[in-house]
Write a protein that holds these residues in place. Structure first.
Motif, PDB file in Angstrom:
ATOM      1  N   GLN A 279       0.297  -1.001  -0.837  1.00  0.00           N
ATOM      2  CA  GLN A 279      -0.272  -0.002   0.295  1.00  0.00           C
ATOM      3  C   GLN A 279       0.743   1.264  -0.096  1.00  0.00           C
ATOM      4  O   GLN A 279       1.590   1.206   1.320  1.00  0.00           O
ATOM      5  CB  GLN A 279      -0.788  -0.156   1.088  1.00  0.00           C
ATOM      6  N   MET A 280       0.972   2.142  -1.062  1.00  0.00           N
ATOM      7  CA  MET A 280       0.937   3.510  -0.947  1.00  0.00           C
ATOM      8  C   MET A 280       0.727   4.203   0.080  1.00  0.00           C
ATOM      9  O   MET A 280      -0.741   4.515  -0.207  1.00  0.00           O
ATOM     10  CB  MET A 280       1.158   3.995  -2.481  1.00  0.00           C
TER      11      MET A 280
ATOM     12  N   GLU B  51      -6.374  17.906   6.530  1.00  0.00           N
ATOM     13  CA  GLU B  51      -7.771  17.310   6.854  1.00  0.00           C
ATOM     14  C   GLU B  51      -7.677  17.495   5.695  1.00  0.00           C
ATOM     15  O   GLU B  51      -8.692  16.162   5.144  1.00  0.00           O
ATOM     16  CB  GLU B  51      -8.633  18.500   7.449  1.00  0.00           C
ATOM     17  N   ARG B  52      -7.687  18.192   4.420  1.00  0.00           N
ATOM     18  CA  ARG B  52      -8.629  17.145   3.208  1.00  0.00           C
ATOM     19  C   ARG B  52      -7.290  17.592   2.310  1.00  0.00           C
ATOM     20  O   ARG B  52      -6.385  18.114   2.541  1.00  0.00           O
ATOM     21  CB  ARG B  52      -9.135  18.189   2.880  1.00  0.00           C
ATOM     22  N   PRO B  53      -7.336  16.542   0.716  1.00  0.00           N
ATOM     23  CA  PRO B  53      -6.027  16.297  -0.029  1.00  0.00           C
ATOM     24  C   PRO B  53      -5.923  17.968  -0.606  1.00  0.00           C
ATOM     25  O   PRO B  53      -4.464  18.374  -0.919  1.00  0.00           O
ATOM     26  CB  PRO B  53      -6.967  15.550  -0.919  1.00  0.00           C
ATOM     27  N   SER B  54      -6.784  18.808  -0.640  1.00  0.00           N
ATOM     28  CA  SER B  54      -6.155  19.896  -1.057  1.00  0.00           C
ATOM     29  C   SER B  54      -5.541  20.991   0.075  1.00  0.00           C
ATOM     30  O   SER B  54      -4.381  22.193  -0.257  1.00  0.00           O
ATOM     31  CB  SER B  54      -7.094  21.348  -1.082  1.00  0.00           C
TER      32      SER B  54
ATOM     33  N   VAL C  29       3.260  11.038  -9.142  1.00  0.00           N
ATOM     34  CA  VAL C  29       1.440  10.850  -9.100  1.00  0.00           C
ATOM     35  C   VAL C  29       1.009  10.796  -8.205  1.00  0.00           C
ATOM     36  O   VAL C  29       1.019   9.970  -7.926  1.00  0.00           O
ATOM     37  CB  VAL C  29       0.511  10.936 -10.297  1.00  0.00           C
ATOM     38  N   TRP C  30       0.918  11.956  -7.014  1.00  0.00           N
ATOM     39  CA  TRP C  30       0.034  11.530  -5.735  1.00  0.00           C
ATOM     40  C   TRP C  30      -1.221  11.030  -6.391  1.00  0.00           C
ATOM     41  O   TRP C  30      -1.906  11.914  -7.254  1.00  0.00           O
ATOM     42  CB  TRP C  30       0.573  12.390  -4.953  1.00  0.00           C
ATOM     43  N   PRO C  31      -1.847  10.798  -5.658  1.00  0.00           N
ATOM     44  CA  PRO C  31      -3.420  10.219  -5.630  1.00  0.00           C
ATOM     45  C   PRO C  31      -4.238  10.900  -5.273  1.00  0.00           C
ATOM     46  O   PRO C  31      -5.191  10.240  -4.008  1.00  0.00           O
ATOM     47  CB  PRO C  31      -3.672   9.077  -5.346  1.00  0.00           C
ATOM     48  N   ILE C  32      -4.561  12.459  -5.665  1.00  0.00           N
ATOM     49  CA  ILE C  32      -5.446  13.066  -4.839  1.00  0.00           C
ATOM     50  C   ILE C  32      -6.902  13.137  -5.659  1.00  0.00           C
ATOM     51  O   ILE C  32      -6.946  13.303  -6.306  1.00  0.00           O
ATOM     52  CB  ILE C  32      -4.502  14.472  -4.768  1.00  0.00           C
ATOM     53  N   ARG C  33      -7.484  12.567  -4.284  1.00  0.00           N
ATOM     54  CA  ARG C  33      -8.686  12.840  -5.160  1.00  0.00           C
ATOM     55  C   ARG C  33     -10.075  13.687  -4.205  1.00  0.00           C
ATOM     56  O   ARG C  33      -9.868  13.773  -3.392  1.00  0.00           O
ATOM     57  CB  ARG C  33      -9.239  10.854  -5.025  1.00  0.00           C
ATOM     58  N   ARG C  34     -11.181  14.141  -5.187  1.00  0.00           N
ATOM     59  CA  ARG C  34     -12.592  14.386  -4.806  1.00  0.00           C
ATOM     60  C   ARG C  34     -13.226  13.734  -4.877  1.00  0.00           C
ATOM     61  O   ARG C  34     -14.021  13.938  -5.588  1.00  0.00           O
ATOM     62  CB  ARG C  34     -12.151  15.771  -4.748  1.00  0.00           C
TER      63      ARG C  34
ATOM     64  N   ASN D 273       4.783   1.353  13.559  1.00  0.00           N
ATOM     65  CA  ASN D 273       4.185   0.910  14.832  1.00  0.00           C
ATOM     66  C   ASN D 273       5.561   1.915  15.526  1.00  0.00           C
ATOM     67  O   ASN D 273       4.886   1.847  16.786  1.00  0.00           O
ATOM     68  CB  ASN D 273       5.181  -0.304  14.476  1.00  0.00           C
ATOM     69  N   GLU D 274       6.564   2.341  15.800  1.00  0.00           N
ATOM     70  CA  GLU D 274       6.382   3.153  16.854  1.00  0.00           C
ATOM     71  C   GLU D 274       6.464   4.217  17.266  1.00  0.00           C
ATOM     72  O   GLU D 274       6.753   5.057  17.596  1.00  0.00           O
ATOM     73  CB  GLU D 274       8.165   3.236  16.276  1.00  0.00           C
ATOM     74  N   GLY D 275       5.466   4.964  15.762  1.00  0.00           N
ATOM     75  CA  GLY D 275       4.607   6.403  15.966  1.00  0.00           C
ATOM     76  C   GLY D 275       5.700   6.948  15.602  1.00  0.00           C
ATOM     77  O   GLY D 275       5.808   8.512  15.772  1.00  0.00           O
ATOM     78  N   LYS D 276       6.869   6.589  15.042  1.00  0.00           N
ATOM     79  CA  LYS D 276       7.689   7.967  14.045  1.00  0.00           C
ATOM     80  C   LYS D 276       7.402   8.591  12.998  1.00  0.00           C
ATOM     81  O   LYS D 276       7.693   9.875  12.526  1.00  0.00           O
ATOM     82  CB  LYS D 276       9.200   6.819  14.188  1.00  0.00           C
ATOM     83  N   LEU D 277       6.256   7.689  12.289  1.00  0.00           N
ATOM     84  CA  LEU D 277       5.855   8.376  11.549  1.00  0.00           C
ATOM     85  C   LEU D 277       4.231   7.923  11.737  1.00  0.00           C
ATOM     86  O   LEU D 277       3.572   6.876  11.717  1.00  0.00           O
ATOM     87  CB  LEU D 277       6.221   7.484  10.393  1.00  0.00           C
ATOM     88  N   LEU D 278       3.028   9.119  10.847  1.00  0.00           N
ATOM     89  CA  LEU D 278       2.250   8.776  11.391  1.00  0.00           C
ATOM     90  C   LEU D 278       1.383   8.731   9.982  1.00  0.00           C
ATOM     91  O   LEU D 278       2.414   9.198   8.547  1.00  0.00           O
ATOM     92  CB  LEU D 278       1.569  10.213  12.066  1.00  0.00           C
ATOM     93  N   SER D 279       0.702   7.879   9.874  1.00  0.00           N
ATOM     94  CA  SER D 279      -0.272   8.064   8.332  1.00  0.00           C
ATOM     95  C   SER D 279      -1.314   8.221   7.756  1.00  0.00           C
ATOM     96  O   SER D 279      -2.139   9.481   9.469  1.00  0.00           O
ATOM     97  CB  SER D 279      -1.385   6.274   8.011  1.00  0.00           C
ATOM     98  N   ILE D 280      -1.138   9.774   7.306  1.00  0.00           N
ATOM     99  CA  ILE D 280      -2.594  10.583   7.071  1.00  0.00           C
ATOM    100  C   ILE D 280      -3.636  10.699   5.336  1.00  0.00           C
ATOM    101  O   ILE D 280      -2.885   9.507   4.877  1.00  0.00           O
ATOM    102  CB  ILE D 280      -1.408  12.390   6.970  1.00  0.00           C
ATOM    103  N   LEU D 281      -4.495  11.569   5.289  1.00  0.00           N
ATOM    104  CA  LEU D 281      -5.491  10.827   4.421  1.00  0.00           C
ATOM    105  C   LEU D 281      -5.590  10.194   3.870  1.00  0.00           C
ATOM    106  O   LEU D 281      -5.334   9.482   2.563  1.00  0.00           O
ATOM    107  CB  LEU D 281      -4.751  12.467   3.106  1.00  0.00           C
ATOM    108  N   GLU D 282      -5.381   8.800   4.216  1.00  0.00           N
ATOM    109  CA  GLU D 282      -5.811   7.394   4.295  1.00  0.00           C
ATOM    110  C   GLU D 282      -6.634   7.361   2.449  1.00  0.00           C
ATOM    111  O   GLU D 282      -6.477   6.323   2.190  1.00  0.00           O
ATOM    112  CB  GLU D 282      -7.061   6.596   4.930  1.00  0.00           C
ATOM    113  N   GLU D 283      -7.652   8.140   2.400  1.00  0.00           N
ATOM    114  CA  GLU D 283      -8.434   8.227   1.389  1.00  0.00           C
ATOM    115  C   GLU D 283      -7.790   7.992   0.461  1.00  0.00           C
ATOM    116  O   GLU D 283      -8.062   7.885  -1.413  1.00  0.00           O
ATOM    117  CB  GLU D 283      -9.630   9.408   0.794  1.00  0.00           C
ATOM    118  N   CYS D 284      -6.384   9.094  -0.158  1.00  0.00           N
ATOM    119  CA  CYS D 284      -5.418   9.285  -1.295  1.00  0.00           C
ATOM    120  C   CYS D 284      -4.090   7.863  -1.031  1.00  0.00           C
ATOM    121  O   CYS D 284      -3.517   8.075  -1.868  1.00  0.00           O
ATOM    122  CB  CYS D 284      -4.407  10.646  -0.461  1.00  0.00           C
ATOM    123  N   SER D 285      -4.349   6.617  -0.367  1.00  0.00           N
ATOM    124  CA  SER D 285      -4.188   5.934  -0.396  1.00  0.00           C
ATOM    125  C   SER D 285      -3.166   4.683  -1.181  1.00  0.00           C
ATOM    126  O   SER D 285      -5.560   5.438  -2.693  1.00  0.00           O
ATOM    127  CB  SER D 285      -4.081   5.116   1.604  1.00  0.00           C
ATOM    128  N   GLU D 286      -2.959   4.106  -2.118  1.00  0.00           N
ATOM    129  CA  GLU D 286      -3.510   3.501  -3.357  1.00  0.00           C
ATOM    130  C   GLU D 286      -2.411   1.978  -2.760  1.00  0.00           C
ATOM    131  O   GLU D 286      -0.910   2.061  -2.616  1.00  0.00           O
ATOM    132  CB  GLU D 286      -2.774   3.841  -4.822  1.00  0.00           C
TER     133      GLU D 286
END
Length: 298
Positions: free
Chosen positions: A160-161, A177-180, A200-205, A249-262
């Motif tokens: 998963q990206m 909070e939103r892709p924009s 290309v980052w998969p930015i969706r609306r 898992n260690e909390g050193k990075l956080l995932s955001i905007l899950e709707e933009c995953s691919e």
């Protein structure tokens, strides 16, 4: 066996379109390759190649012989593979091209080497597009679409990206909070070595992908640099989950905007028309079982 060797030479010249490239692959002189082709043409009484100073192309008779030769050699390879599976431990050298990525490849390859100590690994880590046949690779591992119809492939697993950033970065700049919102953030982007284009980052609306001009604050041509910059709190990066699972898992990075995953898929590819040798077969099977423990499509 001499006839089979000459057929192998003929097929290699037909695929590489070069006496020099075939000579390099087989470890002989271009003159020796030329003499082998001349003997084959004399034996059949036809011209198999049109030769010029720049290229070597098949004649109509050559194309016909190529089809038959591939079938003959494939049958012999299949027989050798079938017999060797029951009579011998896989041995020999495997020349493999892999992407410039450490995890999960290094740990998996280390386990493979321990499991099959008789197989020598000649590994090249490089993000460029390689010519499997001309450069003499047994196989190549890559993600994305199949780049060459002359290659056979097998799926190794999915990943998963995702968009990620360090907690310290989000404390300073806020969480999008939103892709924009990404337009106001530091974006760590990837430039493809083969094309020079940005990923290309998969930015969706509303489930529709949109063309959002993101800042090119930092541009890198490899994965390790992007992971490092993101972990250091420089900005937001678009990364494969397998490369940052421990950091998440260690909390050193956080995932955001899950709707933009691919999702993506890794494949292993080798020259078409050839049965995998015993050493390559066990390599493929081992990777399918171990590289991505879950979600192997085959």
């Amino acid at each position: 066996m001499d006839s089979l060797n000459i057929l192998n030479v003929f097929v290699s010249v037909a695929e590489t379109r070069s006496f020099v490239a075939t000579a390099r692959l087989m470890g002989v002189s271009a003159s020796a390759i030329g003499k082998s082709i001349a003997r084959l043409e004399e034996r059949f009484g036809v011209r198999l190649f049109n030769r010029s100073t720049r290229s070597v192309t098949l004649t109509e008779e050559g194309a016909s012989l190529l089809e038959r030769s591939r079938r003959i050699l494939a049958e012999i390879e299949a027989a050798e593979t079938e017999f060797s599976r029951t009579t011998a431990v896989p041995t020999g050298r495997l020349k493999i091209s892999l992407p410039l990525v450490s995890d999960p490849f290094i740990p998996t390859l280390a386990r493979f080497r321990k499991a099959y100590p008789s197989i020598e690994l000649d590994l090249t880590f490089d993000d460029r597009r390689v010519d499997v046949i001309e450069e003499g690779y047994d196989a190549v591992l890559r993600s994305g679409d199949l780049p060459d119809s002359s290659l056979t492939y097998s799926h190794l697993g999915k990943y998963q990206m995702i968009l990620v950033g360090a907690p310290a970065y989000f404390e300073r700049h806020g969480i999008p909070e939103r892709p924009s919102d990404l337009k106001r953030h530091t974006c760590i982007q990837f430039r493809f070595p083969n094309t020079g284009k940005l990923q290309v980052w998969p930015i969706r609306r509303d489930d529709q992908e949109i063309d959002l001009q993101l800042p090119t604050s930092i541009v890198c041509n490899n994965l390790e640099a992007r992971v490092g910059f993101a972990t250091e709190g420089v900005g937001i990066a678009y990364l494969p989950d397998f490369s940052i699972r421990r950091l998440l898992n260690e909390g050193k990075l956080l995932s955001i905007l899950e709707e933009c995953s691919e999702s993506g898929t890794f494949k292993i590819m080798w020259p078409s028309g050839k049965q995998p040798s015993p050493k390559l077969r066990v390599f493929i099977d081992f990777l399918k079982t171990n590289l991505f423990a879950a979600n192997s499509p085959d």
